[in-house]
Design a protein around this motif. Structure first.
Motif, short mmCIF file in Angstrom:
data_model
loop_
_atom_site.label_atom_id
_atom_site.label_comp_id
_atom_site.label_asym_id
_atom_site.label_seq_id
_atom_site.Cartn_x
_atom_site.Cartn_y
_atom_site.Cartn_z
N ILE A 22 0.92 -1.17 -0.16
CA ILE A 22 0.11 0.10 -0.04
C ILE A 22 1.12 1.38 -0.11
N CYS A 23 1.91 1.01 0.83
CA CYS A 23 2.69 2.23 0.87
C CYS A 23 3.60 2.67 -0.52
N SER A 24 3.93 1.60 -1.37
CA SER A 24 4.31 1.47 -2.78
C SER A 24 3.36 2.27 -3.55
N ILE A 25 2.00 1.81 -3.35
CA ILE A 25 1.11 2.37 -4.34
C ILE A 25 0.95 3.82 -4.00
N LEU A 26 1.04 4.14 -2.76
CA LEU A 26 0.88 5.75 -2.48
C LEU A 26 1.89 6.54 -3.00
N THR A 27 3.11 6.04 -3.15
CA THR A 27 4.33 6.75 -3.36
C THR A 27 4.26 6.90 -4.89
N ILE A 28 3.80 5.82 -5.42
CA ILE A 28 3.62 5.86 -7.14
C ILE A 28 2.25 6.84 -7.31
N ALA A 29 1.37 7.11 -6.72
CA ALA A 29 0.39 8.12 -6.86
C ALA A 29 0.83 9.40 -6.70
N VAL A 30 1.24 9.65 -5.68
CA VAL A 30 2.05 10.84 -5.09
C VAL A 30 2.82 11.47 -6.15
N ARG A 106 1.49 25.86 0.18
CA ARG A 106 0.80 24.72 0.64
C ARG A 106 0.23 23.89 -0.78
N LYS A 107 -0.03 24.56 -1.80
CA LYS A 107 -0.68 23.75 -2.86
C LYS A 107 0.76 23.09 -3.62
N LEU A 108 1.83 23.72 -3.47
CA LEU A 108 3.13 22.97 -4.06
C LEU A 108 3.53 21.68 -3.07
N GLU A 109 3.42 21.75 -1.90
CA GLU A 109 3.64 20.75 -1.06
C GLU A 109 2.64 19.71 -0.64
N LYS A 110 1.62 19.75 -1.26
CA LYS A 110 0.36 18.79 -1.10
C LYS A 110 0.88 17.53 -1.41
N GLY A 111 0.59 16.55 -0.45
CA GLY A 111 1.12 15.09 -0.78
C GLY A 111 2.48 14.72 -0.29
N LEU A 112 3.34 15.70 0.04
CA LEU A 112 4.79 15.50 0.14
C LEU A 112 4.92 15.06 1.60
N THR A 113 3.97 14.99 2.50
CA THR A 113 3.88 14.56 3.93
C THR A 113 3.66 13.02 3.74
N GLY A 116 7.04 11.60 2.84
CA GLY A 116 7.93 11.52 3.96
C GLY A 116 7.56 10.49 5.21
N THR A 117 6.24 10.33 5.22
CA THR A 117 6.02 9.30 6.11
C THR A 117 6.29 7.70 5.56
N VAL A 118 6.10 7.52 4.37
CA VAL A 118 6.37 6.48 4.02
C VAL A 118 7.81 6.02 3.90
N GLY A 119 8.66 7.14 3.45
CA GLY A 119 10.12 6.96 3.71
C GLY A 119 10.51 6.51 5.15
N LEU A 166 12.76 -1.38 2.66
CA LEU A 166 13.94 -0.60 2.30
C LEU A 166 13.71 0.11 0.78
N GLY A 167 13.37 -0.78 -0.18
CA GLY A 167 13.22 -0.31 -1.60
C GLY A 167 12.09 0.90 -1.54
N VAL A 168 11.04 0.43 -1.01
CA VAL A 168 10.05 1.52 -1.05
C VAL A 168 10.33 2.81 -0.22
N ALA A 169 11.12 2.66 0.75
CA ALA A 169 11.53 3.94 1.58
C ALA A 169 12.43 4.72 0.86
#
Length: 217
Positions: A22-30, A106-113, A116-119, A166-169
């Motif tokens: 799920i983390c990998s999917i979120l990373t790809i989507a963001v 804030r618009k530019l940083e949307k989704g970056l958290t 950071g959380t996945v990492g 580790l790969g996803v992070a």
């Protein structure tokens, strides 16, 4: 053998591998969302700054607005906001512009958290999966007896979760750092536009001071 081990790991450890997936999917989507957004709003404002300065020198707000429309993107939004503040409330330009700049950031940083959380979380999820699989391996050994092949297979299967996490992070952290660099570049453009407006506001104030001084004399 590696593929068989990988499939076996998915079959046996899917409860702990699912959160990492799920983390990998979120990373790809963001990543896709941010790449598209930044590309859509990417502008080279070198020539535009010169056009804006020429329009402000002539106090031609209409020309500045037309140039802003042609530029487009989030930079154009900040220029339009700067023009509005410039014409309505010059005395408080810096504070009003900074508020608009923060909202645009804030618009530019949307989704970056999320990145950071996945990492930060993905390696621990992988480690958790590894520990669980090793515990199951030792439990099977206690029941079946000492079998070195089973131990090797169990540990190899356990390490897949760690490698996956580790790969996803790593991907998430790399993307996070890259996108933060892009955001910083946009912020630099915002500050440059602010300095252009402030230069004309300061020059107008200096002219007023000189005129009042000459009158006083």
């Amino acid at each position: 053998i590696t593929m068989e081990l990988f499939l076996e790991s998915i079959k046996m450890d899917w409860p702990v591998l699912t959160p990492i997936f799920i983390c990998s999917i979120l990373t790809i989507a963001v990543a896709i969302n941010r790449f598209c957004y930044y590309k859509k709003n990417d502008r080279n404002i070198g020539e535009f700054i010169q056009t804006l300065q020429k329009a402000l020198v002539k106090n031609n707000i209409g020309a500045a607005q037309r140039a802003s429309v042609q530029l487009g993107g989030i930079i154009s939004e900040m220029v339009d906001e700067g023009l509005r503040i410039y014409t309505e409330q010059r005395s408080g330009f810096s504070r009003a512009y900074d508020i608009s700049s923060s909202l645009a950031t804030r618009k530019l940083e949307k989704g970056l958290t999320i990145l950071g959380t996945v990492g930060g979380v993905a390696p621990f999820l992988g480690l958790f999966g590894t520990v669980v699989r090793i515990l199951y391996t030792f439990q099977d050994l206690a029941v079946q007896g000492n079998q070195s092949a089973a131990v090797a297979t169990g540990i190899a299967s356990a390490l897949i979760a760690t490698a996956f996490g580790l790969g996803v992070a790593i991907v998430a952290v790399v993307l996070y750092n890259y996108f933060q660099t892009v955001v910083s570049r946009f912020e630099s453009d915002f500050k440059l536009i602010k300095l252009v407006f402030l230069s004309f506001i300061d020059s107008d104030e200096e002219v007023k001071v000189d005129e009042s001084g000459s009158i006083a004399l």
